[in-house]
Design a protein around this motif. Structure first.
Motif, mmCIF file in Angstrom:
data_model
loop_
_atom_site.group_PDB
_atom_site.id
_atom_site.type_symbol
_atom_site.label_atom_id
_atom_site.label_comp_id
_atom_site.label_asym_id
_atom_site.label_seq_id
_atom_site.Cartn_x
_atom_site.Cartn_y
_atom_site.Cartn_z
ATOM 1 N N PHE A 365 35.071 97.139 69.646
ATOM 2 C CA PHE A 365 34.150 98.268 69.499
ATOM 3 C C PHE A 365 34.303 99.290 70.631
ATOM 4 N N ARG A 366 34.771 98.850 71.803
ATOM 5 C CA ARG A 366 35.031 99.813 72.878
ATOM 6 C C ARG A 366 36.307 100.598 72.601
ATOM 7 N N ARG A 367 37.331 99.909 72.130
ATOM 8 C CA ARG A 367 38.607 100.567 71.886
ATOM 9 C C ARG A 367 38.550 101.506 70.671
ATOM 10 N N ILE A 368 37.745 101.144 69.669
ATOM 11 C CA ILE A 368 37.632 101.969 68.458
ATOM 12 C C ILE A 368 36.152 102.272 68.229
ATOM 13 N N PRO A 369 35.570 103.184 69.020
ATOM 14 C CA PRO A 369 34.123 103.439 68.933
ATOM 15 C C PRO A 369 33.683 104.047 67.607
ATOM 16 N N THR A 370 34.607 104.653 66.860
ATOM 17 C CA THR A 370 34.242 105.249 65.569
ATOM 18 C C THR A 370 34.587 104.340 64.392
ATOM 19 N N LEU A 371 34.841 103.072 64.670
ATOM 20 C CA LEU A 371 35.199 102.120 63.617
ATOM 21 C C LEU A 371 34.123 102.077 62.533
ATOM 22 N N ARG A 372 34.562 102.064 61.296
ATOM 23 C CA ARG A 372 33.615 101.915 60.190
ATOM 24 C C ARG A 372 34.313 101.255 59.009
ATOM 25 N N ALA A 373 33.505 100.579 58.193
ATOM 26 C CA ALA A 373 34.025 99.944 56.987
ATOM 27 C C ALA A 373 34.193 100.988 55.890
ATOM 28 N N VAL A 374 35.178 100.771 55.049
ATOM 29 C CA VAL A 374 35.422 101.653 53.912
ATOM 30 C C VAL A 374 34.770 101.036 52.683
ATOM 31 N N GLY A 375 33.860 101.763 52.059
ATOM 32 C CA GLY A 375 33.196 101.269 50.859
ATOM 33 C C GLY A 375 31.866 100.604 51.162
ATOM 34 N N ASP A 376 31.108 100.366 50.115
ATOM 35 C CA ASP A 376 29.809 99.709 50.233
ATOM 36 C C ASP A 376 29.982 98.192 50.268
ATOM 37 N N LEU A 377 28.896 97.508 50.611
ATOM 38 C CA LEU A 377 28.948 96.054 50.697
ATOM 39 C C LEU A 377 29.366 95.420 49.375
ATOM 40 N N ASP A 378 28.926 96.012 48.264
ATOM 41 C CA ASP A 378 29.239 95.383 46.976
ATOM 42 C C ASP A 378 30.691 95.562 46.565
ATOM 43 N N THR A 379 31.469 96.317 47.335
ATOM 44 C CA THR A 379 32.899 96.466 47.039
ATOM 45 C C THR A 379 33.768 95.580 47.923
ATOM 46 N N ILE A 380 33.169 94.908 48.903
ATOM 47 C CA ILE A 380 33.917 94.089 49.864
ATOM 48 C C ILE A 380 34.000 92.661 49.345
ATOM 49 N N PRO A 381 35.183 92.060 49.303
ATOM 50 C CA PRO A 381 35.346 90.713 48.742
ATOM 51 C C PRO A 381 34.949 89.612 49.733
ATOM 52 N N PHE A 382 33.743 89.099 49.571
ATOM 53 C CA PHE A 382 33.275 87.984 50.389
ATOM 54 C C PHE A 382 33.832 86.672 49.841
ATOM 55 N N LYS A 383 33.908 85.672 50.704
ATOM 56 C CA LYS A 383 34.475 84.374 50.310
ATOM 57 C C LYS A 383 33.390 83.462 49.730
ATOM 58 N N TYR A 384 32.982 83.791 48.518
ATOM 59 C CA TYR A 384 32.056 82.901 47.830
ATOM 60 C C TYR A 384 32.774 81.679 47.267
ATOM 61 N N ASP A 385 34.097 81.639 47.379
ATOM 62 C CA ASP A 385 34.914 80.603 46.760
ATOM 63 C C ASP A 385 35.533 79.663 47.780
ATOM 64 N N ALA A 386 34.910 79.522 48.952
ATOM 65 C CA ALA A 386 35.487 78.675 50.004
ATOM 66 C C ALA A 386 34.385 77.941 50.748
ATOM 67 N N VAL A 387 34.747 76.817 51.374
ATOM 68 C CA VAL A 387 33.765 76.064 52.145
ATOM 69 C C VAL A 387 33.504 76.726 53.497
ATOM 70 N N ILE A 388 34.387 77.618 53.918
ATOM 71 C CA ILE A 388 34.177 78.424 55.117
ATOM 72 C C ILE A 388 33.936 79.859 54.664
ATOM 73 N N TYR A 389 32.759 80.391 54.972
ATOM 74 C CA TYR A 389 32.368 81.711 54.493
ATOM 75 C C TYR A 389 33.012 82.803 55.335
ATOM 76 N N GLY A 390 33.328 83.904 54.709
ATOM 77 C CA GLY A 390 33.930 85.026 55.423
ATOM 78 C C GLY A 390 34.314 86.115 54.459
ATOM 79 N N LEU A 391 35.406 86.817 54.779
ATOM 80 C CA LEU A 391 35.877 87.938 53.969
ATOM 81 C C LEU A 391 37.341 87.728 53.607
ATOM 82 N N HIS A 392 37.684 88.051 52.372
ATOM 83 C CA HIS A 392 39.090 88.044 51.980
ATOM 84 C C HIS A 392 39.826 89.240 52.587
ATOM 85 N N SER A 393 39.126 90.357 52.673
ATOM 86 C CA SER A 393 39.696 91.554 53.291
ATOM 87 C C SER A 393 38.545 92.458 53.727
#
Length: 398
Positions: A365-393
């Motif tokens: 966050f210091r190196r890229i202070p303007t960092l932001r996600a592209v798209g809304d939360l409902d467009t981001i692929p969460f790992k609902y299909d794994a025993v370890i939760y996270g993001l596919h991308s």
């Protein structure tokens, strides 16, 4: 009797599903219906979990009758794999665990901090020089812990695509039994061959230290290979998910993001990381055990042979321990969280994961202070299909 499991809710990807939220209302222990006629105990209370995770009368051996599988048991046993000491009880668990635990002491991990800092800066430089949008998972969150654990183990990092793909299959809840078994066999064969080379040409790495145990007759080559699978998978899969999921969470809480970005106080950064670990609780299908004897707890008797699911995500939101638990507060003292488990089976690599996260979040966050996600939360692929939760991308720009 409520059904279980209940994966994260797509309507609230950082929180718990309504069904999970309702479980503590039934008490710190309650029966749930899981996979047909299976009715294991779900443990929701923090205090009860802390006690039970340290109780040797609960077994982690998934071959025990009554073990509450995280996937359909009509398929799970056909695709089950040898995950080394994670699936063993003491004393065998402790015997094997001691052979690797020295590599993860706080002193040794802290000595790696400058090297990890250099890795983080290098991957950020590469992202800034590359095209936008970037994928934080592919370009940053996954390669850093993969490189760290590769160097620790003595695994060539150029093979990272191979072990990342197979690791992803092993922790998938939608992969077939054959796919999981094949993925584990692929990694075990790969590590066995690598150990074979290190037996004749050892290096200064963890696999080479296991070769010393093999030559001393204290460890078989197969045991060393399966330990390598466990450490390779656990060393990158969990931390990678925490990096990407924690980054997205902070982007949606800019006031909390500022706390971890704008400080040089290591204690503030440490507390912030502990709160992220508590809040996200990426092991989201519970820690599973079988009772070997009758156990009395919280006014209930867990009978010998009963399955037990210890729900860390609920322990980490127990209001008796964490006031206003559904709020993200990086100033909170969250050290009592159970993101890494407790007792003899607590995560052996937790000092390494903590150190990596303490370096990564503020630096990013210091190196890229303007960092932001592209798209809304409902467009981001969460790992609902794994025993370890996270993001596919996670598409990002700046």
């Amino acid at each position: 009797m409520p059904d279980f499991p209940h994966p994260r809710s797509s309507g609230c990807p950082f929180g718990l599903s309504p069904e999970m939220r309702a479980l503590p209302e039934r008490g710190p222990l309650t029966r749930v219906r899981s996979w047909g006629d299976s009715t294991p105990w779900a443990v929701t209370g923090h205090a009860e979990q802390k006690v039970l995770l340290s109780d040797p009368r609960l077994s982690v051996d998934f071959s025990n009758p009554g073990f509450p599988s995280p996937v359909d048991p009509t398929h799970a046993h056909a695709g089950s794999t040898d995950m080394s000491f994670v699936g063993m009880d003491d004393p065998e668990h402790n015997r094997l665990r001691r052979m690797v635990s020295g590599a993860f002491t706080i002193k040794r991990v802290e000595a790696m901090r400058p090297r990890v800092r250099k890795m983080v800066d290098d991957f950020i430089d590469a992202m800034l020089e590359g095209p936008k949008p970037a994928d934080l998972v592919r370009d940053f969150a996954l390669p850093i812990p993969s490189l760290v654990i590769s160097e620790m183990l003595g695994v060539p990092y150029e093979d990272h695509d191979f072990f990342q793909i197979n690791s992803k299959t092993i922790v998938s809840t939608v992969a077939t039994p054959e796919e999981r078994r094949t993925a584990h066999a692929n990694l075990a064969t790969y590590l066995d061959e690598l150990i074979g080379r290190k037996l004749t040409e050892p290096g200064d790495d963890l696999l080479s230290s296991l070769c010393v145990q093999i030559e001393a007759g204290e460890l078989t080559r197969r045991e060393a290979a399966t330990m390598g699978v466990l450490l390779l998978l656990g060393g990158h899969e969990t931390t990678a998910n925490m990096i990407s999921l924690g980054t997205l969470l902070l982007l949606h809480h800019p006031d909390q993001l500022a706390l971890i970005r704008d400080t040089d106080d290591p204690n503030v950064i440490r507390d912030g990381v502990e709160e992220l670990l508590r809040y996200l609780s990426i092991v989201h299908l519970g820690r599973r055990r079988t009772a070997l004897e009758d156990i009395d707890v919280a006014g209930h008797t867990i009978r010998a042979g009963d399955g037990v699911i210890l729900l860390g995500e609920l322990a980490n939101r127990d209001p008796a321990i964490f006031p206003d638990p559904d709020s993200l507060d990086l100033t909170r003292n969250a050290r009592q969280h159970q993101a890494f488990g407790a007792g003899t089976h607590h995560c052996v690599g937790q000092p390494l994961a903590r150190m990596e996260l303490q370096v990564i979040y503020p630096t990013l966050f210091r190196r890229i202070p303007t960092l932001r996600a592209v798209g809304d939360l409902d467009t981001i692929p969460f790992k609902y299909d794994a025993v370890i939760y996270g993001l596919h991308s996670l598409p990002i720009t700046w």
